[in-house]
Design a protein around this motif. Structure first.
Motif, PDB file in Angstrom:
ATOM      1  N   ARG A   1      12.037   3.253  -8.808  1.00 55.88           N
ATOM      2  CA  ARG A   1      12.299   1.965  -8.157  1.00 55.88           C
ATOM      3  C   ARG A   1      13.241   2.115  -6.969  1.00 55.88           C
ATOM      4  NH1 ARG A   1      14.200  -2.676 -12.109  1.00 55.88           N
ATOM      5  NH2 ARG A   1      11.947  -2.969 -12.378  1.00 55.88           N
ATOM      6  N   ASP A   2      14.330   2.852  -7.152  1.00 57.55           N
ATOM      7  CA  ASP A   2      15.317   2.995  -6.074  1.00 57.55           C
ATOM      8  C   ASP A   2      14.723   3.739  -4.880  1.00 57.55           C
ATOM      9  OD1 ASP A   2      17.201   1.647  -7.567  1.00 57.55           O
ATOM     10  OD2 ASP A   2      18.151   3.473  -8.338  1.00 57.55           O
TER      11      ASP A   2
ATOM     12  N   ALA B   1       0.829  -1.199   0.000  1.00 54.06           N
ATOM     13  CA  ALA B   1       0.000   0.000   0.000  1.00 54.06           C
ATOM     14  C   ALA B   1       0.870   1.257   0.000  1.00 54.06           C
ATOM     15  CB  ALA B   1      -0.937  -0.007   1.210  1.00 54.06           C
ATOM     16  N   LYS B   2       1.885   1.286   0.849  1.00 55.20           N
ATOM     17  CA  LYS B   2       2.788   2.436   0.912  1.00 55.20           C
ATOM     18  C   LYS B   2       3.591   2.574  -0.382  1.00 55.20           C
ATOM     19  CE  LYS B   2       5.065   5.857   2.714  1.00 55.20           C
ATOM     20  NZ  LYS B   2       4.438   7.190   2.858  1.00 55.20           N
ATOM     21  N   SER B   3       4.037   1.440  -0.928  1.00 52.83           N
ATOM     22  CA  SER B   3       4.829   1.478  -2.159  1.00 52.83           C
ATOM     23  C   SER B   3       4.001   1.997  -3.333  1.00 52.83           C
ATOM     24  CB  SER B   3       5.377   0.077  -2.472  1.00 52.83           C
ATOM     25  OG  SER B   3       6.307  -0.326  -1.492  1.00 52.83           O
ATOM     26  N   LEU B   4       2.736   1.577  -3.415  1.00 53.78           N
ATOM     27  CA  LEU B   4       1.854   2.071  -4.475  1.00 53.78           C
ATOM     28  C   LEU B   4       1.600   3.569  -4.319  1.00 53.78           C
ATOM     29  CD1 LEU B   4      -0.697  -0.876  -4.692  1.00 53.78           C
ATOM     30  CD2 LEU B   4       1.000  -0.234  -6.422  1.00 53.78           C
ATOM     31  N   GLU B   5       1.519   3.997  -3.083  1.00 46.41           N
ATOM     32  CA  GLU B   5       1.338   5.425  -2.811  1.00 46.41           C
ATOM     33  C   GLU B   5       2.547   6.211  -3.318  1.00 46.41           C
ATOM     34  OE1 GLU B   5       1.003   7.807   1.311  1.00 46.41           O
ATOM     35  OE2 GLU B   5      -0.352   6.082   1.166  1.00 46.41           O
ATOM     36  N   LEU B   6       3.721   5.695  -3.063  1.00 50.80           N
ATOM     37  CA  LEU B   6       4.945   6.351  -3.530  1.00 50.80           C
ATOM     38  C   LEU B   6       5.035   6.316  -5.062  1.00 50.80           C
ATOM     39  CD1 LEU B   6       7.456   4.945  -0.885  1.00 50.80           C
ATOM     40  CD2 LEU B   6       6.622   7.309  -1.061  1.00 50.80           C
TER      41      LEU B   6
ATOM     42  N   ALA C   1      12.588   3.574   0.715  1.00 53.23           N
ATOM     43  CA  ALA C   1      11.562   3.993   1.672  1.00 53.23           C
ATOM     44  C   ALA C   1      10.830   2.821   2.313  1.00 53.23           C
ATOM     45  CB  ALA C   1      10.549   4.908   0.974  1.00 53.23           C
ATOM     46  N   THR C   2      10.615   1.741   1.574  1.00 55.88           N
ATOM     47  CA  THR C   2       9.774   0.646   2.072  1.00 55.88           C
ATOM     48  C   THR C   2      10.453  -0.716   2.106  1.00 55.88           C
ATOM     49  OG1 THR C   2       8.883   0.050  -0.102  1.00 55.88           O
ATOM     50  CG2 THR C   2       7.767   1.830   1.089  1.00 55.88           C
ATOM     51  N   GLY C   3      11.566  -0.840   1.393  1.00 49.90           N
ATOM     52  CA  GLY C   3      12.203  -2.148   1.276  1.00 49.90           C
ATOM     53  C   GLY C   3      11.575  -3.013   0.192  1.00 49.90           C
ATOM     54  N   ASP C   4      10.513  -2.529  -0.444  1.00 46.82           N
ATOM     55  CA  ASP C   4       9.858  -3.273  -1.522  1.00 46.82           C
ATOM     56  C   ASP C   4      10.568  -3.040  -2.858  1.00 46.82           C
ATOM     57  OD1 ASP C   4       8.044  -4.052   0.362  1.00 46.82           O
ATOM     58  OD2 ASP C   4       6.367  -2.851  -0.421  1.00 46.82           O
ATOM     59  N   ILE C   5      10.353  -3.971  -3.783  1.00 43.63           N
ATOM     60  CA  ILE C   5      10.926  -3.856  -5.121  1.00 43.63           C
ATOM     61  C   ILE C   5       9.797  -3.622  -6.123  1.00 43.63           C
ATOM     62  CG2 ILE C   5      12.262  -4.999  -6.933  1.00 43.63           C
ATOM     63  CD1 ILE C   5      13.863  -4.285  -4.440  1.00 43.63           C
ATOM     64  N   LEU C   6       9.935  -2.577  -6.927  1.00 40.90           N
ATOM     65  CA  LEU C   6       8.986  -2.304  -7.999  1.00 40.90           C
ATOM     66  C   LEU C   6       9.319  -3.212  -9.185  1.00 40.90           C
ATOM     67  CD1 LEU C   6       6.737  -0.604  -9.354  1.00 40.90           C
ATOM     68  CD2 LEU C   6       8.532   1.025 -10.022  1.00 40.90           C
ATOM     69  N   GLY C   7       8.407  -4.139  -9.494  1.00 41.38           N
ATOM     70  CA  GLY C   7       8.645  -5.053 -10.611  1.00 41.38           C
ATOM     71  C   GLY C   7       8.075  -4.538 -11.915  1.00 41.38           C
ATOM     72  N   VAL C   8       6.815  -4.072 -11.873  1.00 45.90           N
ATOM     73  CA  VAL C   8       6.112  -3.592 -13.065  1.00 45.90           C
ATOM     74  C   VAL C   8       5.306  -2.367 -12.672  1.00 45.90           C
ATOM     75  CG1 VAL C   8       4.348  -4.140 -14.802  1.00 45.90           C
ATOM     76  CG2 VAL C   8       5.965  -5.915 -14.060  1.00 45.90           C
ATOM     77  N   ALA C   9       5.285  -1.362 -13.545  1.00 45.47           N
ATOM     78  CA  ALA C   9       4.594  -0.117 -13.214  1.00 45.47           C
ATOM     79  C   ALA C   9       3.725   0.376 -14.370  1.00 45.47           C
ATOM     80  CB  ALA C   9       5.600   0.966 -12.833  1.00 45.47           C
ATOM     81  N   ASN C  10       2.427   0.495 -14.111  1.00 41.70           N
ATOM     82  CA  ASN C  10       1.497   1.186 -15.012  1.00 41.70           C
ATOM     83  C   ASN C  10       1.570   0.662 -16.448  1.00 41.70           C
ATOM     84  OD1 ASN C  10      -0.532   3.072 -15.529  1.00 41.70           O
ATOM     85  ND2 ASN C  10       0.948   4.603 -16.226  1.00 41.70           N
ATOM     86  N   VAL C  11       1.514  -0.640 -16.607  1.00 42.15           N
ATOM     87  CA  VAL C  11       1.614  -1.253 -17.939  1.00 42.15           C
ATOM     88  C   VAL C  11       0.225  -1.463 -18.521  1.00 42.15           C
ATOM     89  CG1 VAL C  11       2.222  -3.362 -19.185  1.00 42.15           C
ATOM     90  CG2 VAL C  11       3.848  -2.342 -17.582  1.00 42.15           C
ATOM     91  N   SER C  12       0.008  -0.928 -19.718  1.00 38.76           N
ATOM     92  CA  SER C  12      -1.264  -1.107 -20.424  1.00 38.76           C
ATOM     93  C   SER C  12      -1.005  -1.320 -21.913  1.00 38.76           C
ATOM     94  CB  SER C  12      -2.173   0.122 -20.246  1.00 38.76           C
ATOM     95  OG  SER C  12      -2.599   0.280 -18.924  1.00 38.76           O
ATOM     96  N   PHE C  13      -1.299  -2.484 -22.415  1.00 39.64           N
ATOM     97  CA  PHE C  13      -1.319  -2.738 -23.852  1.00 39.64           C
ATOM     98  C   PHE C  13      -1.993  -4.083 -24.077  1.00 39.64           C
ATOM     99  CE2 PHE C  13       2.753  -4.601 -22.560  1.00 39.64           C
ATOM    100  CZ  PHE C  13       2.780  -5.818 -23.252  1.00 39.64           C
ATOM    101  N   ASP C  14      -2.377  -4.332 -25.326  1.00 38.27           N
ATOM    102  CA  ASP C  14      -3.076  -5.566 -25.686  1.00 38.27           C
ATOM    103  C   ASP C  14      -2.212  -6.418 -26.605  1.00 38.27           C
ATOM    104  OD1 ASP C  14      -5.293  -4.557 -24.323  1.00 38.27           O
ATOM    105  OD2 ASP C  14      -6.141  -3.654 -26.142  1.00 38.27           O
TER     106      ASP C  14
END
Length: 398
Positions: A31-32, A19-24, A37-50
């Motif tokens: 990613r860095d 939840a905190k990572s999505l907020e950030l 800030a949270t220790g989480d790793i951003l794998g995929v962000a805002n991907v949209s295609f068909d």
């Protein structure tokens, strides 16, 4: 054409503070910054295609760009943190992000198959038993299973190796076993995670050709992860280039090569050889739709040639003598009975023809090439457009 896979604002966070990572992420943090800030790793962000049914979509980027993380969302191996991911098979549709365990299991068994980089063969099982493993788990009887397995092994050219073990096969042959195992399920969607990257270049190139031949026969939907631009350009109907979890550009190979979205993509294509990528449709002078039937001259530049339609029939004139030029349909092989520099002929080819094949045609005649789409003239390729295509350099969009 309907879609097989639809990515809709997909985010993937690996960690316990999603939840905190999505907020950030929504605040524009990269990613860095999220990891700090949270220790989480951003794998995929805002991907949209068909991904349309029957097409090959290549996910590519540098190591850590998120391509394998995105691929593994399709069969639920990676959990989507936010967004919707819909998989279609005819009238059947499932949203992988919200489906229950049974539906996800059915998806993996019947709709989506996976081919891994490291083959994943059981060393204690024969080739035949490896290919039939999924069918065996499904409870299929030995006789029916054997028939399907033998059919799929024949498809990949390994029907004579059914009784061998993995250690008796070359790396390329082991990867063919992996392909046959995926084909055995008859799943309409294949996920291929860098399946050829561990192989020698010659074997890798051969398997790429074989995959394209198989695709012509089977018409699967394939999501293919690669870090090799030449491989992506060769295989993909479309390419999604990823950086830092984001898809920074998604388009046809011609789009990527000629119209890179930013400097990152431009660096990828800077040293690319256009002859294996560019197709006639990307460099031709287009014929307007209302000119493709009926009668009238067709546009052509820098040629002492007149191309015209007469009641939908193509005619060609050289030095003002209408009809003296012979039209030759190019279907993949050049005629062997033509003399070099035979300027009495004009080639007619589908507008998907590669520039390397157009170069071969120009080696026979200096006349323009006529390009078609679904049997109708779609464009012309004269001397000026041909030579400009050989010197095109890509620059990032503004």
């Amino acid at each position: 054409m309907s879609n097989a896979v639809e990515f809709d604002n997909i985010d993937v966070i690996f960690g316990n503070n999603q939840a905190k990572s999505l907020e950030l992420l929504d605040a524009g943090k990269n990613r860095d910054e999220i990891a700090e800030a949270t220790g989480d790793i951003l794998g995929v962000a805002n991907v949209s295609f068909d991904v349309p049914q029957g097409e090959i979509c290549v996910l590519m980027g540098l190591s850590g760009s998120g391509k394998s993380s995105l691929l593994r969302c399709v069969n639920g191996l990676n959990k989507v943190s936010r967004g919707s991911l819909r998989v279609h098979d005819g009238d059947w549709m499932v949203d992988v992000t919200t489906c229950d365990t049974k539906t996800l299991r059915d998806l993996r068994r019947k709709c989506v198959a996976m081919v891994f980089q490291q083959f994943g063969l059981f060393p204690w099982r024969t080739v035949e038993d490896n290919v039939g493993f999924g069918l065996e788990l499904d409870g299929m009887g030995p006789k029916q299973r054997r028939e399907i397995v033998r059919e799929k092994l024949a498809l990949v050219g390994l029907d004579q190796w059914a009784d061998k073990y993995a250690h008796e096969l070359s790396g390329g042959m082991q990867q063919r076993v992996g392909l046959a195992r995926a084909f055995a399920t008859d799943a309409p969607i294949l996920l291929m995670d860098e399946p050829f990257s561990a192989l020698d270049p010659l074997i890798r190139n051969r398997l790429q050709d074989e995959l394209l031949d198989l695709q012509d026969k089977l018409n699967k939907t394939i999501l293919f992860v690669s870090h090799d631009l030449d491989e992506a350009m060769k295989l993909g109907n479309s390419i999604a280039i990823m950086e830092g979890g984001y898809v920074v550009q998604h388009g046809t190979p011609e789009d990527i090569a000629l119209r890179p979205a930013n400097g990152y993509v431009a660096d990828f294509v800077a040293h690319m050889n256009p002859v294996h990528i560019l197709r006639g449709r990307a460099i031709m002078q287009r014929v307007a739709k209302d000119q493709r039937t009926g009668s009238g001259d067709l546009p052509i530049k820098d040629e002492n040639i007149r191309i015209s339609l007469e009641n939908g029939i193509i005619r060609a004139a050289h030095d003002g003598d209408l009809g003296e030029l012979k039209l030759i349909n190019y279907t993949g092989d050049l005629p062997t009975d033509l003399d070099p520099m035979d300027n009495s002929v004009i080639f007619v080819a589908d507008d998907t023809v590669l520039l390397k094949d157009l170069i071969d045609m120009r080696g026979i005649t200096q006349n323009p090439v006529l390009l078609t789409h679904e049997g109708r003239i779609s464009g012309t390729l004269g001397r000026k457009a041909f030579f400009e295509s050989l010197t095109q350099t890509a620059s990032p969009a503004d």
